[in-house]
Design an enzyme around this catalytic site. Structure first.
Site, PDB file in Angstrom:
ATOM      1  CB  SER A  30      -0.966   0.001   1.184  1.00 28.36           C
ATOM      2  OG  SER A  30      -1.966  -0.964   0.946  1.00 28.36           O
TER       3      SER A  30
ATOM      4  CB  ALA B 119     -11.737 -14.714   4.967  1.00 24.21           C
TER       5      ALA B 119
ATOM      6  CB  THR C 251       2.294   0.740   6.684  1.00 23.78           C
ATOM      7  OG1 THR C 251       0.946   1.210   6.731  1.00 23.78           O
ATOM      8  CG2 THR C 251       3.062   1.305   7.869  1.00 23.78           C
TER       9      THR C 251
HETATM   10  C1  LIG Z   1      -3.943  -1.626   6.210  1.00 28.81           C
HETATM   11  C2  LIG Z   1      -2.936  -2.690   5.782  1.00 28.81           C
HETATM   12  C3  LIG Z   1      -2.250  -3.334   6.972  1.00 28.81           C
HETATM   13  S1  LIG Z   1      -3.769  -3.934   4.808  1.00 28.81           S
HETATM   14  C4  LIG Z   1      -3.700  -2.998   3.331  1.00 28.81           C
HETATM   15  C5  LIG Z   1      -3.052  -3.607   2.108  1.00 28.81           C
HETATM   16  N1  LIG Z   1      -2.821  -4.999   2.132  1.00 28.81           N
HETATM   17  C6  LIG Z   1      -3.843  -5.869   2.058  1.00 28.81           C
HETATM   18  O1  LIG Z   1      -5.010  -5.519   2.075  1.00 28.81           O
HETATM   19  C7  LIG Z   1      -3.431  -7.335   2.038  1.00 28.81           C
HETATM   20  C8  LIG Z   1      -4.013  -8.023   3.228  1.00 28.81           C
HETATM   21  C9  LIG Z   1      -3.669  -9.478   3.243  1.00 28.81           C
HETATM   22  C10 LIG Z   1      -2.247  -9.718   3.709  1.00 28.81           C
HETATM   23  C11 LIG Z   1      -2.126 -11.089   4.361  1.00 28.81           C
HETATM   24  N2  LIG Z   1      -3.020 -11.191   5.507  1.00 28.81           N
HETATM   25  C12 LIG Z   1      -3.993 -12.115   5.558  1.00 28.81           C
HETATM   26  O2  LIG Z   1      -4.200 -12.898   4.673  1.00 28.81           O
HETATM   27  C13 LIG Z   1      -4.834 -12.089   6.813  1.00 28.81           C
HETATM   28  N3  LIG Z   1      -5.901 -13.080   6.754  1.00 28.81           N
HETATM   29  C14 LIG Z   1      -0.697 -11.269   4.865  1.00 28.81           C
HETATM   30  O3  LIG Z   1      -0.388 -10.684   5.931  1.00 28.81           O
HETATM   31  O4  LIG Z   1       0.102 -11.925   4.151  1.00 28.81           O
HETATM   32  C15 LIG Z   1      -1.861  -2.796   2.445  1.00 28.81           C
HETATM   33  O5  LIG Z   1      -0.751  -2.851   2.079  1.00 28.81           O
HETATM   34  N4  LIG Z   1      -2.495  -2.156   3.486  1.00 28.81           N
HETATM   35  C16 LIG Z   1      -1.894  -2.146   4.780  1.00 28.81           C
HETATM   36  C17 LIG Z   1      -1.435  -0.724   5.135  1.00 28.81           C
HETATM   37  O6  LIG Z   1      -1.942   0.214   4.530  1.00 28.81           O
HETATM   38  O7  LIG Z   1      -0.583  -0.663   6.025  1.00 28.81           O
END
Ligand SMILES: CC1(C)S[C@@H]2[C@H](NC(=O)CCCC[C@H](NC(=O)C[NH3+])C(=O)[O-])C(=O)N2[C@H]1C(=O)[O-]
Length: 343
Positions: free
Chosen positions: A62, A121, A297
């Site tokens: 992101s 999920a 982040t």
């Molecule tokens: C708001 C956040 C943290 S999440 C958002 C975006 N990343 C995502 O939406 C991916 C989420 C899935 C990542 C995955 N997690 C899962 O599958 C959990 N079930 C993992 O950790 O590998 C990003 O980048 N942003 C971060 C941001 O802006 O900091």
């Protein structure tokens, strides 16, 4: 105000702790008034054992949102769109509520459902299903719009990747070119960001890069998640870059090199997130013990990134760990901000 110098010993301690908690590798690059500081612990590749370095290319997740927001604010400067105008004015019929404005989208106040919540999920199964998929923007919007708005447009901060899918659609509609062209012509080339790429829909990383290893939900097993299109995110998260380039980009942004003063001012209008964080337009503010820092982040499977700079852009930090879905590592790596800026 930031401390006289980054706390190198504390930075190294944080990186070593992150490794002990499951990150194969971690690094921090600080650019402090032209002086670069390089710290790295562990490996970029568990197979070969190659040591990680601050020059390794990474998937920045992101942090892409800040690049996307800057392009849109440049388009505002060029008179091509207005922040307080309905998205549907530019993309007729796209959103179910014409009250959603461009500003709502860039500040995560639109209420658009975050389709990543459905996709991931179940972390590993969800990732395996999408890692090689290529989506159109329309397909991503269909995933988001399958669920109702989470709030009245403009009312509250509610983070959603769908907002920056809409932002990418706005860029392509208003420039008549792919977002890749906008990033390259407006940011990558002018700033000479030689490590920064938007390769979507390809699932590979050019040059010398860190492999990413996501953590499975229950077993904690590490899965090599390097190969991925990041097509579920695109203009919300698919950029590849490096510590050097992210520090350069954020410093240039805060020095006013990328937009007019008026649009930078808009970017710095804050919606509270919690007691120490706020969100502007594609930009996070983190309030530290010595003052605030500005950046974003990023989390994609196997790649945790922090990229922040001071108000005057003179000191920037990119810190990184090549794992994800590991809250302990995430909390530990958050400490790189205090170490780098407050000493
Ligand atoms: C708001 C956040 C943290 S999440 C958002 C975006 N990343 C995502 O939406 C991916 C989420 C899935 C990542 C995955 N997690 C899962 O599958 C959990 N079930 C993992 O950790 O590998 C990003 O980048 N942003 C971060 C941001 O802006 O900091």
């Amino acid at each position: 105000a930031p401390a006289a110098a980054p706390d190198t010993a504390e930075l190294r301690k944080v990186l070593r702790t992150a490794r002990s908690q499951g990150a194969p590798g971690a690094f921090a690059r600080v650019d402090d008034n032209g002086k670069a500081l390089h710290l790295a612990e562990g490996v970029a590749d568990r197979g070969t054992g190659r040591a990680i370095g601050t020059g390794d290319l990474i998937r920045v997740g992101s942090v892409t949102k800040t690049f996307t927001a800057v392009v849109l604010l440049q388009l505002v400067d060029e008179g091509k769109l207005k922040l307080d105008t309905s998205v549907n004015t530019y993309l007729p019929g796209l959103l179910p509520d014409k009250r959603i404005t461009v500003r709502h989208v860039l500040s995560h106040r639109s209420g658009l459902y975050d389709h990543a919540n459905s996709l991931f999920a179940q972390s590993v199964q969800g990732f395996e299903k999408v890692r090689d998929r290529v989506y159109t923007y329309r397909q991503l919007m269909d995933l988001s719009l399958a669920k109702p708005l989470t709030n009245t447009p403009g009312a509250v901060y509610s983070y959603s990747n769908a907002n920056f899918v809409v932002a990418g659609m706005l860029i392509e509609k208003l420039t008549g070119k792919p977002v890749a062209t906008a990033y390259r012509e407006r940011l990558i080339k002018p700033l000479k960001l030689t490590d920064t790429y938007y390769v979507h829909p390809k699932n590979t990383i050019p040059g010398r890069y860190a492999r990413g290893y996501m953590t499975a939900d229950s077993s904690g097993r590490k899965i090599d998640s390097t190969r991925q299109t990041v097509s579920w995110a695109q203009s919300a998260g698919a950029l590849i870059s490096s510590g050097k380039d992210l520090n350069r980009f954020l410093s240039a942004l805060m020095r006013g090199e990328l937009t007019s003063a008026a649009q930078l001012k808009q970017m710095l209008r804050w919606t509270p997130v919690n007691s120490t964080q706020a969100y502007g337009l594609g930009l996070r503010r983190r309030d530290l013990s010595c003052g605030s820092v500005y950046g974003h982040t990023g989390t994609v499977q196997g790649y945790y990134t922090w990229a922040f700079t001071t108000k005057n852009g003179r000191r920037s930090l990119t810190s990184f760990a090549n794992t994800s879905n590991n809250g302990t590592v995430y909390t530990t790596m958050n400490r790189t901000l205090e170490a780098a800026f407050c000493g």
